[in-house]
Enzyme design. Structure first.
Site, mmCIF file in Angstrom:
data_model
loop_
_atom_site.group_PDB
_atom_site.id
_atom_site.type_symbol
_atom_site.label_atom_id
_atom_site.label_comp_id
_atom_site.label_asym_id
_atom_site.label_seq_id
_atom_site.Cartn_x
_atom_site.Cartn_y
_atom_site.Cartn_z
ATOM 1 N N LYS A 75 3.975 5.564 2.713
ATOM 2 C CA LYS A 75 3.932 4.320 3.477
ATOM 3 C C LYS A 75 4.977 3.370 2.915
ATOM 4 O O LYS A 75 5.160 3.294 1.695
ATOM 5 C CB LYS A 75 2.527 3.722 3.378
ATOM 6 C CG LYS A 75 2.264 2.514 4.265
ATOM 7 C CD LYS A 75 0.802 2.061 4.126
ATOM 8 C CE LYS A 75 0.451 0.905 5.045
ATOM 9 N NZ LYS A 75 -0.959 0.490 4.920
ATOM 10 N N SER A 150 -3.294 -0.008 9.406
ATOM 11 C CA SER A 150 -1.870 -0.298 9.350
ATOM 12 C C SER A 150 -1.015 0.904 8.937
ATOM 13 O O SER A 150 0.185 0.909 9.178
ATOM 14 C CB SER A 150 -1.597 -1.439 8.366
ATOM 15 O OG SER A 150 -1.899 -1.026 7.030
ATOM 16 N N SER A 174 -7.157 0.686 6.663
ATOM 17 C CA SER A 174 -5.801 1.074 7.068
ATOM 18 C C SER A 174 -5.414 2.513 6.774
ATOM 19 O O SER A 174 -4.339 2.950 7.198
ATOM 20 C CB SER A 174 -4.774 0.139 6.418
ATOM 21 O OG SER A 174 -4.764 -1.107 7.069
#
Lengths: 510, 102
Positions: A75, A150, A174
């Protein structure tokens, strides 16, 4: 799709070259990421050098480690030295960190090959990746729908077969929610199980790093690699790391599984099953959790009962207030953490006549709409005259959540709930902030308590889209959580492959 | 709280100043709506009796977290400064803090 286990096993044995494995995955990215947009950056050159080094080690008779030659996506809020780490924000566009996050070091030390940095909602604030400054990621199961967020880029990357493993961060869901929407496995470990050193901070009392994988075994493998005490993170727990993979083969016989009443509607697996804890006062059943999702949770509970677990319903009343408490505490912490983006030390600067004007203009230009809203919300919740009413009260609800979970775990070893209240939704469908925030209803309670939780695919819901079941466990209870997750995986109906994978694989028949 | 409007545009303008975010009047109106929707929802906590519940700030309390007092290897200064918007003489460079006359 090849598993991380199979790749590492083959590479270690000299049966496959890490470089060949990498080219397969780079080929898939080349072919499909224009549609999916899982990546902010594909680190092809660096990955080729890393894979060549793995192959050289094997040639020299050295063992590259348990993730030998396994491509991994990080990420884009995990610091990677010399590789842009943007948080999908204009504020950090092009910023190259001067050090690697501890998890990045751990993965590469285990032989994994970084293949790229994945898209996210700006600074991890969102549940759809629609808030990325660089455009949304699309769900590989249906390109008209969001992948969740997210960590939507990491989830989509694994679901699309761009990498067998990815890491994300979970502050309010997330990791778990996008895993659910993309039909893969995602784990939020116990707060403190995994070092956050080098994770760009959002809400420090919630943030936790965890893995995404196509199956439970690969997720457990990655979890073992990134877990453990780190002196560089003072919140890191000095506890031994169990052999997570050993937990997968254990049966669920005798395990007590509680289905959280407030998150699963009325109906099945009710008091009639006679499980422990069913006498607990029933809390309010939350609205807005779709029946196609709760039905899968009840089926999952039935499957565990068939496998020998003791299943009952349990009330965790405070979960109904979790969303509200979270959306006061997390913005408050974010308002403090994001104060560092002031145009001085890294990232964007917009010049001003003095420092304060530079700060204001930089933050105006650098932050997107949702990030600005949350910073201001948090600033307000912490401001004089409102602190007790908002932030103080929310912290007391947090204690209530802790107590309610403790009571539930007195009677049950693990709990079950939906991961997401709904299957993947269409872009723009949840534009209203409260509607978007409700995506996190089922995942937030574990962030408030700090306990581990994970999402496992379990069948399909509306329009044939994946549904994830959430398995929750007490602090440091990753082992029973994984045992139950593995049992659910064995019992789960097969999930249709993302349509992308039906497109000709560039590596096949070539 | 409790008076129907959870936050006013004046309060949003004040909070934006505290948070050092420059906003136009239109944007202040926009965020007044956004924050108001969230804070109205937060009103549900008003009904909870939490007098006997202590606050929880941290999910897994650890105390006295120390490490051995030995020098580590710091990040490279030039590498850090190479990422700064402006730097000179081994330091970050910023506009005047107190104004030119200071």
């Amino acid at each position: 799709m090849t598993s991380a286990h199979a790749i590492a096993s083959d590479v270690r044995a000299g049966a496959r070259r890490a470089s060949d494995v990498l080219e397969d995955f780079l080929g898939r990215i080349e072919m499909h990421d224009g549609d999916v947009h899982a990546f902010n950056t594909v680190t092809a050159d660096q990955a080729r050098a890393a894979a060549a080094a793995i192959d050289a080690a094997v040639d020299e008779g050295r063992d590259p480690g348990p993730l030998a030659g396994v491509p991994v996506a990080f990420k884009d809020n995990l610091c990677t030295r010399g590789v842009a780490t943007t948080c999908s924000s204009r504020m950090l566009e092009g910023w190259q960190p001067p050090y690697d996050a501890t998890v990045v070091q751990a993965m590469t030390a285990a032989g994994a090959v970084m293949i790229g940095k994945t898209n996210l909602d700006e600074f991890a604030m969102g549940s759809s990746t629609e808030h990325s400054a660089f455009g949304p990621t699309r769900n590989p199961h249906d390109l008209a729908r969001v992948p969740g967020g997210s960590s939507g880029g990491s989830a989509a990357a694994v679901a699309a077969g761009f990498a067998p493993l990815a890491l994300g961060s979970d502050t309010g869901g997330s990791i778990r929610q996008p895993a659910s929407l993309c039909g893969i496995v995602g784990i939020k470990p116990t707060y403190g199980r995994v070092s956050r050193y080098g994770l760009v901070a959002f809400a420090s009392s919630f943030d936790q790093i965890g893995p995404f994988a196509a199956d439970v075994a690969d997720a457990a493998l990655a979890l073992g690699v990134i877990s453990g005490h780190d002196p560089a993170d003072s919140t890191s727990i000095p506890a031994a790391v169990p052999d997570f993979e050993a937990a997968l083969g254990r049966g669920v016989e005798g395990l007590r599984v509680g289905v959280i009443s407030e998150l699963t509607g009325s109906g099945r697996n009710g008091a009639a099953t006679g499980g422990p804890g069913t006498a607990g006062a029933a809390g309010e059943v939350l609205d807005g959790i779709d029946a196609d999702v709760t039905e899968r949770v009840h089926e999952a509970a039935d499957a565990l009962a068939d496998a020998g677990a003791t299943v009952g319903r349990v009330s965790v009343p405070a979960v109904t207030y979790g969303l509200t408490a979270y959306y006061l505490i997390a913005p408050a912490e974010a308002s403090s953490n994001l104060a560092r983006y002031d145009g001085t030390r890294y990232g964007l600067r917009v010049d001003g006549a003095d420092v304060e004007e530079m700060n204001r203009l930089t933050r105006r230009a650098g932050f997107g709409d949702e990030v600005k809203a949350r910073i201001m919300l948090g600033t307000f919740a912490l401001s004089a005259g409102y602190y007790d009413a908002y932030y103080g009260k929310a912290q007391r609800v947090r204690m209530l959540t802790r107590r309610d979970f403790d009571a539930a775990y007195a009677d049950f070893d693990v709990l079950l709930s939906p991961t997401s209240p709904c299957v993947a939704f269409r872009f723009g469908e949840r534009a209203d902030p409260m509607t978007m925030y409700r995506c996190d209803t089922c995942t937030i309670p574990s962030n408030l308590s700090g306990d581990p939780a994970m999402s496992v695919p379990f069948g399909i819901g509306a329009e044939g889209l994946p549904v994830g079941v959430q398995v929750l466990a007490p602090a440091l209870g990753e082992e029973p959580m994984l045992t139950v997750a593995a049992a659910l995986e064995r019992a789960a109906p097969p999930l249709p492959a993302p349509p992308l994978s039906t497109v000709a694989d560039p590596t096949e028949g070539a | 709280m409790g008076d129907g409007t959870a936050i006013s545009s004046e309060q949003v303008a004040h909070v934006a100043r505290l948070a050092r975010i420059e906003l136009t009047p239109d944007e202040i109106e926009h965020y007044t709506g956004h924050l108001g929707r969230v804070l109205e929802h937060a009103g549900e906590l008003e009904d909870l009796d939490l007098a006997d519940v202590p606050p929880l700030a941290h999910p897994y309390p650890l105390s006295n977290v120390f490490r051995d007092d030995v020098a580590g290897s710091p990040v490279d200064r030039d590498e850090v400064l190479s990422q700064a918007p402006a730097a000179s003489g081994g330091q970050f460079e910023v506009p005047p803090v107190l104004g030119e006359e200071a």
